[in-house]
Scaffold this motif. Structure first.
Motif, mmCIF file in Angstrom:
data_model
loop_
_atom_site.group_PDB
_atom_site.id
_atom_site.type_symbol
_atom_site.label_atom_id
_atom_site.label_comp_id
_atom_site.label_asym_id
_atom_site.label_seq_id
_atom_site.Cartn_x
_atom_site.Cartn_y
_atom_site.Cartn_z
ATOM 1 N N VAL A 449 0.815 -1.212 0.000
ATOM 2 C CA VAL A 449 0.000 0.000 0.000
ATOM 3 C C VAL A 449 0.851 1.265 0.000
ATOM 4 C CG1 VAL A 449 -0.252 0.562 2.463
ATOM 5 C CG2 VAL A 449 -2.219 0.760 0.935
ATOM 6 N N ALA A 450 2.153 1.143 0.263
ATOM 7 C CA ALA A 450 3.008 2.328 0.316
ATOM 8 C C ALA A 450 3.008 3.080 -1.016
ATOM 9 C CB ALA A 450 4.435 1.923 0.682
ATOM 10 N N GLN A 451 2.759 2.346 -2.116
ATOM 11 C CA GLN A 451 2.757 2.982 -3.437
ATOM 12 C C GLN A 451 1.335 3.274 -3.937
ATOM 13 O OE1 GLN A 451 5.734 3.841 -4.451
ATOM 14 N NE2 GLN A 451 6.581 2.741 -2.692
ATOM 15 N N ASP A 452 0.333 2.997 -3.112
ATOM 16 C CA ASP A 452 -1.055 3.156 -3.553
ATOM 17 C C ASP A 452 -1.416 4.634 -3.637
ATOM 18 O OD1 ASP A 452 -3.935 2.908 -3.866
ATOM 19 O OD2 ASP A 452 -3.650 0.838 -3.194
ATOM 20 N N ALA A 453 -1.978 5.048 -4.754
ATOM 21 C CA ALA A 453 -2.303 6.467 -4.967
ATOM 22 C C ALA A 453 -3.747 6.796 -4.632
ATOM 23 C CB ALA A 453 -2.019 6.845 -6.418
ATOM 24 N N ASP A 454 -4.568 5.788 -4.351
ATOM 25 C CA ASP A 454 -5.981 6.039 -4.086
ATOM 26 C C ASP A 454 -6.171 6.564 -2.661
ATOM 27 O OD1 ASP A 454 -8.885 5.272 -5.227
ATOM 28 O OD2 ASP A 454 -8.826 4.926 -3.067
ATOM 29 N N ALA A 455 -6.831 7.714 -2.525
ATOM 30 C CA ALA A 455 -6.987 8.352 -1.209
ATOM 31 C C ALA A 455 -7.852 7.509 -0.272
ATOM 32 C CB ALA A 455 -7.617 9.740 -1.377
ATOM 33 N N THR A 456 -8.881 6.832 -0.796
ATOM 34 C CA THR A 456 -9.738 6.007 0.055
ATOM 35 C C THR A 456 -8.965 4.834 0.636
ATOM 36 O OG1 THR A 456 -11.613 6.587 -1.373
ATOM 37 C CG2 THR A 456 -11.918 4.744 0.139
ATOM 38 N N VAL A 457 -8.131 4.218 -0.195
ATOM 39 C CA VAL A 457 -7.297 3.104 0.288
ATOM 40 C C VAL A 457 -6.325 3.619 1.348
ATOM 41 C CG1 VAL A 457 -5.580 1.379 -0.366
ATOM 42 C CG2 VAL A 457 -7.511 1.848 -1.883
ATOM 43 N N GLN A 458 -5.726 4.778 1.092
ATOM 44 C CA GLN A 458 -4.782 5.337 2.061
ATOM 45 C C GLN A 458 -5.462 5.592 3.405
ATOM 46 O OE1 GLN A 458 -2.985 8.833 0.377
ATOM 47 N NE2 GLN A 458 -2.212 7.761 -1.420
ATOM 48 N N ASN A 459 -6.651 6.165 3.378
ATOM 49 C CA ASN A 459 -7.368 6.440 4.629
ATOM 50 C C ASN A 459 -7.746 5.156 5.353
ATOM 51 O OD1 ASN A 459 -7.257 9.220 4.268
ATOM 52 N ND2 ASN A 459 -9.180 9.294 3.137
ATOM 53 N N THR A 460 -8.052 4.099 4.599
ATOM 54 C CA THR A 460 -8.365 2.814 5.224
ATOM 55 C C THR A 460 -7.124 2.236 5.894
ATOM 56 O OG1 THR A 460 -9.981 2.456 3.453
ATOM 57 C CG2 THR A 460 -9.456 0.585 4.853
ATOM 58 N N VAL A 461 -5.969 2.411 5.264
ATOM 59 C CA VAL A 461 -4.713 1.951 5.887
ATOM 60 C C VAL A 461 -4.471 2.698 7.198
ATOM 61 C CG1 VAL A 461 -2.208 1.826 5.640
ATOM 62 C CG2 VAL A 461 -3.677 1.287 3.710
ATOM 63 N N VAL A 462 -4.732 3.999 7.188
ATOM 64 C CA VAL A 462 -4.558 4.784 8.417
ATOM 65 C C VAL A 462 -5.469 4.241 9.514
ATOM 66 C CG1 VAL A 462 -4.845 7.073 9.447
ATOM 67 C CG2 VAL A 462 -3.849 6.858 7.164
ATOM 68 N N ARG A 463 -6.701 3.901 9.154
ATOM 69 C CA ARG A 463 -7.612 3.302 10.149
ATOM 70 C C ARG A 463 -7.063 1.982 10.670
ATOM 71 N NH1 ARG A 463 -12.203 1.246 9.195
ATOM 72 N NH2 ARG A 463 -12.313 1.340 6.924
ATOM 73 N N MET A 464 -6.481 1.181 9.784
ATOM 74 C CA MET A 464 -5.923 -0.103 10.206
ATOM 75 C C MET A 464 -4.745 0.109 11.164
ATOM 76 S SD MET A 464 -4.457 -3.308 7.953
ATOM 77 C CE MET A 464 -2.920 -2.525 7.481
ATOM 78 N N VAL A 465 -3.876 1.039 10.837
ATOM 79 C CA VAL A 465 -2.730 1.303 11.713
ATOM 80 C C VAL A 465 -3.200 1.820 13.067
ATOM 81 C CG1 VAL A 465 -0.651 2.703 12.036
ATOM 82 C CG2 VAL A 465 -1.145 1.690 9.798
ATOM 83 N N ARG A 466 -4.211 2.705 13.049
ATOM 84 C CA ARG A 466 -4.751 3.211 14.309
ATOM 85 C C ARG A 466 -5.319 2.055 15.151
ATOM 86 N NH1 ARG A 466 -7.895 6.913 12.411
ATOM 87 N NH2 ARG A 466 -6.615 8.751 12.731
ATOM 88 N N SER A 467 -5.993 1.113 14.499
ATOM 89 C CA SER A 467 -6.526 -0.055 15.215
ATOM 90 C C SER A 467 -5.390 -0.880 15.813
ATOM 91 C CB SER A 467 -7.352 -0.930 14.270
ATOM 92 O OG SER A 467 -8.535 -0.289 13.883
ATOM 93 N N ILE A 468 -4.316 -1.028 15.055
ATOM 94 C CA ILE A 468 -3.173 -1.791 15.570
ATOM 95 C C ILE A 468 -2.600 -1.110 16.809
ATOM 96 C CG2 ILE A 468 -0.794 -2.497 15.048
ATOM 97 C CD1 ILE A 468 -1.710 -2.838 12.114
ATOM 98 N N VAL A 469 -2.443 0.210 16.743
ATOM 99 C CA VAL A 469 -1.865 0.951 17.866
ATOM 100 C C VAL A 469 -2.740 0.830 19.116
ATOM 101 C CG1 VAL A 469 -1.274 3.266 18.703
ATOM 102 C CG2 VAL A 469 -0.608 2.561 16.401
ATOM 103 N N PHE A 470 -4.064 0.903 18.926
ATOM 104 C CA PHE A 470 -4.960 0.938 20.077
ATOM 105 C C PHE A 470 -5.403 -0.440 20.549
ATOM 106 C CE2 PHE A 470 -6.018 5.383 18.593
ATOM 107 C CZ PHE A 470 -5.390 6.000 19.668
#
Length: 853
Positions: A449-470
């Protein structure tokens, strides 16, 4: 004119009418009752009759004791008469409620026979010939069951229940049938052995005839609401629910289908033996069919969410009951969803592929949950029955990693959503040894996903990382840092508007940048020293450019400053030599920026957040570099930090207390109100989080400035206690304890040195007493919090060793607390004992929703 005036949109007119009614009630209460009954019976205007019924419902029970026996009899007869003659459903519903309120008042006064009169009255209504009167009987019976169920003789209830069932079976779709179904649902809530076969038969009839009117749909929805309460579900209930869920979306009502899904899940929990191989297939195909038919433009489809929740609940319930069921390997919910996903993935449109992946994830969640329960009860992890094509858990997660290379952003987001759902089950995954494959899938997704240009995919990754952290344990997050940090830094850089170094339009949206910077800050704070290998790259490529580029908005700079604190602290104290020397330029720029921000009202809170994260570098340790006192004091300017922190602690809402503290600036009156009364509830507002950062910044200031901090303690302690020790949320109290421990040790050291004057000794003694009492206050504040009490005892033990001259006082406080043992209801607001970070989502025992901020 009183009744029309009470309905007036003019507030003054309403208040005048209410005052007139109150005055007359205080003078002649029974005459008011008589007047209201007369208006209820004879008023030509339906709203007037309805208002009279509302007033009787509200006032009659309170006035009942002042009414004569003859007046009581006349009042009851008048209400019963209205219920048999009025034709307005709104009036009848409120009048029925008023009659049942009177029954409650009579029972409370010891007149239990009145309930018999009500039962007889209801029986007569149910056996009447007019549909409207029988409908009134159902309405009154529903109210009686809700309020006085324990007072109804079982024999009478059985007789009334039979009457209601006959109405359901013998009436056509109508308001009467709807009222009867609702009434039987009320009975089912209390009766554990009530078979709702007649309700299921009615649903079957309505589905067979086709639902072509709003009233029929409402009756059908009420049927499923009743069947969800069935304690011993019947096969026919299951059949009609599956039939409703299996209908195409275009020909069914989403609310009705959601109710039908509740019937399926309730039945799976109560009678899993009903779900044979064919029933399981029918359920899973119907639920998956709903997910695959979701509209691609509707990401928040409630029916889609209900279907996914239905799949996971079904998988969990049947998985827990697996020893009792004969489940073939290819007929488990997981195997069925796996086969369904494979079929949907061949030549399907993107919406169907995405739906199939989400269904598979839901089945995994339920299956893993059930296996976790099995292991916790002494079973083993091998209880998971994988589909026969699958040989390992890694193979089972392959669809998610494959989907990440799909050309469709919708499919990629579905794969990430599936991983998020699995991450939130980390405790179960750990117990059944499935976390390693999930972790491997997360790594592969983050790399791709580091190379993914789609903003929706990027925001979903951010949600996943936030879930991992919490959601995930700290040690597991630290293992994933190698892929999480580069991915988040890359995503944060992608969120920065193009050409920001030169000029940026005022309309440019920086929201995504701020959001992603906050996640980076959370990762750095949670990881601590483990973040150090990524600190230089994060500071160089992300934080420093944002902090020192003029065109970047102040709000973004402040978030970057707050993120810089834990990033720098991960390397320990700044040094000219050694591994952390590469960060020295960032230390200098960061400290200068933070000191300047302290003097700005808009930037103060973020600057305090920066200082709050630096405590670790001043506490010292076996491997840490010791700073000279002058260097430490220069890094954290005492006067600036103390002044800014005290200002932040004085704002409204700082304690998180719901009520007066959120309504107005802190004052003695608000303190008294909070300390004296009521159950506590807290909200983690921005002011609450700023206050916590201010307390931890004061702790950093105390650690860095040493004995120089003594001069501001007389100002800080009165602000701290009792507002932030007794009348604050558990996270605030934990931060207060961290500060009190440092202050107490400092006072103890100064007192034991014996170098001060007599006046200074008195000041030190007062400070010591105040600190110890403040610590005790944090532990005894209601409702008590287990982490707060645990940390408080640790602080008292620490102070007992450092405050030699006042050891007796500490002993006295400890003995008092030992004598006042308390059961801790609020044991979920856990904190990291080392750094007192707040990463949990619970305050006062209530879970905080992650969605929406």
């Amino acid at each position: 004119d009183v009744l029309p005036s009470l309905r007036s949109p003019d507030a003054a007119k309403r208040q005048s009418a209410e005052a007139a009614l109150e005055k007359q009630t205080s003078v002649e209460p029974y005459q008011v009752v008589v007047w209201l009954l007369e208006r209820l019976t004879f008023a030509a205007d339906m709203p007037d009759r309805q208002m009279a019924a509302v007033l009787l419902e509200r006032r009659l029970p309170a006035l009942w004791s002042s009414v004569t026996p003859e007046g009581k009899k006349q009042s009851i007869e008048a209400l019963m008469n209205v219920l048999q003659k009025d034709t307005s459903r709104p009036v009848l519903r409120v009048t029925a409620s008023a009659l049942v309120c009177l029954a409650s008042a009579q029972v409370s006064d010891g007149h239990a026979t009145f309930i018999d009169d009500i039962i007889m009255f209801v029986g007569n209504l149910l056996n009447a010939t007019a549909d409207l009167i029988r409908e009134v009987g159902c309405i009154v019976l529903s109210d009686v069951i809700d309020r006085l169920h324990e007072r109804i003789p079982n024999r009478s209830l059985k007789h009334l229940q039979a009457s209601v069932q006959l109405i359901i079976l013998n009436s056509l779709p109508s308001h009467l049938q709807l009222a009867a179904v609702s009434c039987l649902r009320c009975i089912a809530v209390h009766e554990t052995s009530l078979p709702l076969t007649c309700v299921a038969q009615l649903a079957q009839t309505l589905l067979g005839n086709g639902v072509d009117s709003d009233l029929k749909e409402e009756i059908l929805r009420s049927c499923f609401e009743a069947l969800a309460e069935e304690r011993s579900p019947q096969t026919v209930s299951l059949e009609v629910a599956i039939r409703e869920v299996g209908l195409p979306r275009q020909s069914a009502d989403e609310r009705t289908q959601s109710q039908a899904i509740r019937v399926l899940t309730a039945a799976a929990k109560r009678c899993p033996q009903l779900f044979g191989a064919e029933a399981r297939r029918s359920c899973v195909h119907a639920l998956c069919g709903l997910c695959l038919s979701a509209d691609s433009s509707d990401d928040s489809d409630l029916l889609n969410d209900a279907a996914l929740d239905g799949i996971s609940t079904l998988a969990e319930a049947l998985g827990v009951a697996a020893p009792l069921l004969q489940q073939e390997q290819d007929s488990t919910v997981l195997a069925l969803c796996w086969a369904f996903a494979n079929a949907a993935g061949v030549g399907s449109v993107e919406v169907q592929q995405a739906g199939a992946i989400r269904c598979l994830a839901a089945a995994m969640v339920g299956t893993f949950r059930a296996a976790g329960k099995h292991v916790s009860h002494g079973g083993n992890a091998s209880s998971i029955r994988l589909p026969h094509q699958i040989t390992s858990a890694h193979d089972m997660l392959m669809p998610f990693t494959v989907a990440m290379s799909n050309a469709s952003a919708v499919v990629r987001c579905a794969a990430l959503d599936g991983l998020i759902a699995l991450v939130e089950q980390e405790s179960s995954l750990n117990e059944i040894q499935i976390w390693a494959p999930v972790e491997d899938a997360i790594r592969k997704c983050l790399v791709s996903v580091a190379q993914d240009a789609d903003a929706t995919v990027q925001n979903t990754v951010v949600r996943m990382v936030r879930s991992i952290v919490f959601e995930v344990k700290t040690e597991r997050v630290q293992i994933l840092l190698g892929c999480i940090v580069p991915a988040m830094v890359s995503l944060a850089q992608k969120a920065v508007p193009a050409g920001f170094a030169s000029a940026v339009s005022s309309e440019t949206d920086w929201t995504a940048t701020e959001d992603r910077l906050k996640v980076v800050a959370s990762i750095a704070e949670l990881a601590g020293p483990s973040f150090f290998p990524h600190a230089v790259e994060t500071a160089t490529s992300l934080l420093h450019p944002l902090l020192f580029t003029p065109a970047v908005p102040l709000a973004v700079k402040l978030v970057a400053l707050q993120a810089l604190g834990p990033v720098l602290a991960s390397a320990g104290a700044p040094t000219l030599n050694g591994p952390g020397s590469a960060l020295l330029p960032f230390w200098k720029d960061g400290m200068r920026t933070a000191a300047e921000a302290l003097q700005s009202g808009e930037a103060r809170a973020h600057s305090l957040g920066f200082y709050a994260t630096l405590a670790t570098i001043f506490r010292g340790g076996q491997d840490s570099v010791a700073l000279l006192q002058d260097e430490a004091m220069a890094m954290v300017p005492l006067d600036l930090v103390a002044s800014a922190a005290l200002t932040t602690l004085s704002v409204r809402g700082a304690t998180g207390e719901v009520g007066s503290d959120c309504e107005k600036t802190w004052c003695a009156g608000a303190a008294t109100a909070i300390l004296q009364g009521g159950a506590r509830s807290w909200v983690r507002t921005q002011a609450h989080e700023d206050a916590r950062n201010a307390l931890l910044a004061l702790r950093t200031c105390a650690l860095s400035n040493g004995q120089s901090f003594l001069k501001v303690m007389p100002q800080i302690l009165p602000v701290l206690a009792p507002r932030f020790t007794v009348a604050a949320s558990p996270p605030i109290r934990l931060a207060s304890l961290a500060l009190l421990e440092v202050m107490g040790k400092m006072v103890g050291t100064a007192a034991d040195s014996g170098n001060g004057s007599a006046e200074e000794s008195v000041i030190l003694q007062n400070l010591s007493v105040g600190i110890i009492r403040a610590v005790a206050g944090t532990m005894t504040a209601e409702p008590r919090s287990a982490p707060v009490c645990h940390q408080g005892r640790h602080v008292l033990s620490s102070l007992r060793a450092s405050c030699g001259k006042w050891m007796a006082l500490v002993e006295h406080v400890v003995k008092g607390l030992e004598a006042d043992k308390h059961h801790h209801h609020d044991d979920h607001d856990s904190e990291d004992d080392d750094d007192l970070r707040v990463h949990g989502h619970r305050v006062n025992g209530f879970r905080i929703a992650k969605k929406g901020g």
